[in-house]
Design an enzyme around this catalytic site. Sequence first.
Site, mmCIF file in Angstrom:
data_model
loop_
_atom_site.group_PDB
_atom_site.id
_atom_site.type_symbol
_atom_site.label_atom_id
_atom_site.label_comp_id
_atom_site.label_asym_id
_atom_site.label_seq_id
_atom_site.Cartn_x
_atom_site.Cartn_y
_atom_site.Cartn_z
ATOM 1 C CG PHE A 94 -13.259 -20.080 -10.937
ATOM 2 C CD1 PHE A 94 -12.366 -20.847 -11.652
ATOM 3 C CD2 PHE A 94 -13.040 -18.716 -10.842
ATOM 4 C CE1 PHE A 94 -11.269 -20.278 -12.263
ATOM 5 C CE2 PHE A 94 -11.939 -18.126 -11.446
ATOM 6 C CZ PHE A 94 -11.045 -18.917 -12.159
ATOM 7 C CG ASN A 111 -12.920 -25.528 0.491
ATOM 8 O OD1 ASN A 111 -11.851 -25.223 -0.026
ATOM 9 N ND2 ASN A 111 -13.855 -24.632 0.812
ATOM 10 C CG ASP A 152 -23.787 -16.944 -4.069
ATOM 11 O OD1 ASP A 152 -22.834 -16.331 -4.601
ATOM 12 O OD2 ASP A 152 -24.200 -18.044 -4.472
HETATM 13 O O1 C5P Z 1 -22.273 -22.335 -6.021
HETATM 14 P P1 C5P Z 1 -20.844 -22.641 -6.178
HETATM 15 O O2 C5P Z 1 -20.071 -22.626 -4.901
HETATM 16 O O3 C5P Z 1 -20.518 -23.842 -7.016
HETATM 17 O O4 C5P Z 1 -20.328 -21.400 -7.076
HETATM 18 C C1 C5P Z 1 -19.009 -21.175 -7.307
HETATM 19 C C2 C5P Z 1 -18.761 -19.722 -7.593
HETATM 20 O O5 C5P Z 1 -19.485 -18.889 -6.705
HETATM 21 C C3 C5P Z 1 -17.326 -19.343 -7.373
HETATM 22 O O6 C5P Z 1 -17.010 -18.289 -8.266
HETATM 23 C C4 C5P Z 1 -17.308 -18.882 -5.922
HETATM 24 O O7 C5P Z 1 -16.228 -18.018 -5.634
HETATM 25 C C5 C5P Z 1 -18.647 -18.186 -5.811
HETATM 26 N N1 C5P Z 1 -19.279 -18.273 -4.478
HETATM 27 C C6 C5P Z 1 -19.406 -17.140 -3.698
HETATM 28 N N2 C5P Z 1 -20.031 -17.196 -2.484
HETATM 29 C C7 C5P Z 1 -20.536 -18.352 -2.034
HETATM 30 C C8 C5P Z 1 -20.405 -19.517 -2.808
HETATM 31 C C9 C5P Z 1 -19.764 -19.446 -4.020
HETATM 32 O O8 C5P Z 1 -18.932 -16.059 -4.096
HETATM 33 N N3 C5P Z 1 -21.147 -18.398 -0.873
#
Ligand code: C5P
Length: 397
Positions: free
Chosen positions: A323, A211, A306
């Site tokens: 974030f 990304n 996550d």
């Molecule tokens: O769900 P989304 O990607 O929008 O959420 C963003 C937040 O979740 C950010 O703080 C990102 O670092 C964290 N995140 C994470 N692990 C993931 C996806 C997102 O820690 N697999």
Amino acid sequence: MNVTSTQPARILVGVSGGIAAYKAVALVRRLVEAGCEVRVVMTEAATRFVTPLSFQAVSGHPVRTTLLDAEAESGMDHIALARWSDAVVVAPASADLMARLANGLADDLLTTLCLATSAPVHLAPTMNRQMWAHPATQANRARLVEHGVTLLGPAAGAQACGETGEGRMLEPEAIVAALLVGARQDLAGRHVVVTAGGTREPIDPVRFIANRSSGRMGFALAAEAVRRGAAVTLIAGPSALPTPTGVERVDVETARQMQAAVESIASMDIFVGAAAVADYRVAAPADRKLKKSGETLSLELVPNPDIIREVASRTDRPFVIGFAAETDHLREHAAAKREAKGMDLICANEVGADKGFDRPDNALLLLWGDGERELPQADKRHLAGEIFDTYHQITQD
Ligand code: C5P
């Protein structure tokens, strides 16, 4: 203090007795590299751990160890040395040294200098965790702070005595950063873990899904946390950005590697998930480069763990900052994400053409339990400072 001024900063490094005295050699070296003029004073106990000759070699000047040294007194006596200093830093500062200083004792050259100088005095306490936690040491700490002494650390982690806890000397880089920038040490003694950048999810040995995250926000947060005295671990996806001084960097590629790196850190006070973690990975990346066939190619994607949610559900959870990058309904989506992932504070920003990613600046909406704050477009380094200020506002410490 600003080392870019025409006069090099004159730093007096005091070394007291303790196994971490060897780290003070690296500290002196870093200060010299940063353009400072350094003089070293050791306590008698410190000389049992490291020889004065080592410090002489790295500082380029003879080392003083005793108060009454006829030869040295004719050159730079203790009062002249105290006046010469722009700053004094004692690293490591043992429990004994703290006790003597807290009580105004001046029974050796180092304590005498600390009393005789009008320059700011910084101590990097270093000792066994029980000694640090002892009410006597804590009372001395409070008294020293009352007297205007700045404490740098201690950090938490593995100790030379085999125990784990608070009492480690801050890393030399973090001490240099604190001394030379002169920031508030409002994260001293905390372990801050930051994830940054995007992840790469392999399709085959040469292709991957990635990304547009540059890592700038996470790197700025890591640098700011060090400036404020924290011990910082930065877990970074592929990024060309330089490692901020004083930060321990762990490089990873995939979301699962990032997850494993975060999982391996047992104790943290603040976790900042600034990484743009790929939500999906290819279920079975090919071992060999995929050949063009002219046919439609389908990739099966499976969800990634996550990371931030896992950290937020630890029993001994740190303060969790996350974030959210949203294209629409910023406040609603971010608020829901904060709840769903169990974050204490979420920093939301709008993304789209020319916004958010891969830029040096950004605008953020910060949301927490019962408050919010809008941060207008600003440099990411500035935003990093505002985020840690908001953390203090929320936790009121
Ligand atoms: O769900 P989304 O990607 O929008 O959420 C963003 C937040 O979740 C950010 O703080 C990102 O670092 C964290 N995140 C994470 N692990 C993931 C996806 C997102 O820690 N697999």
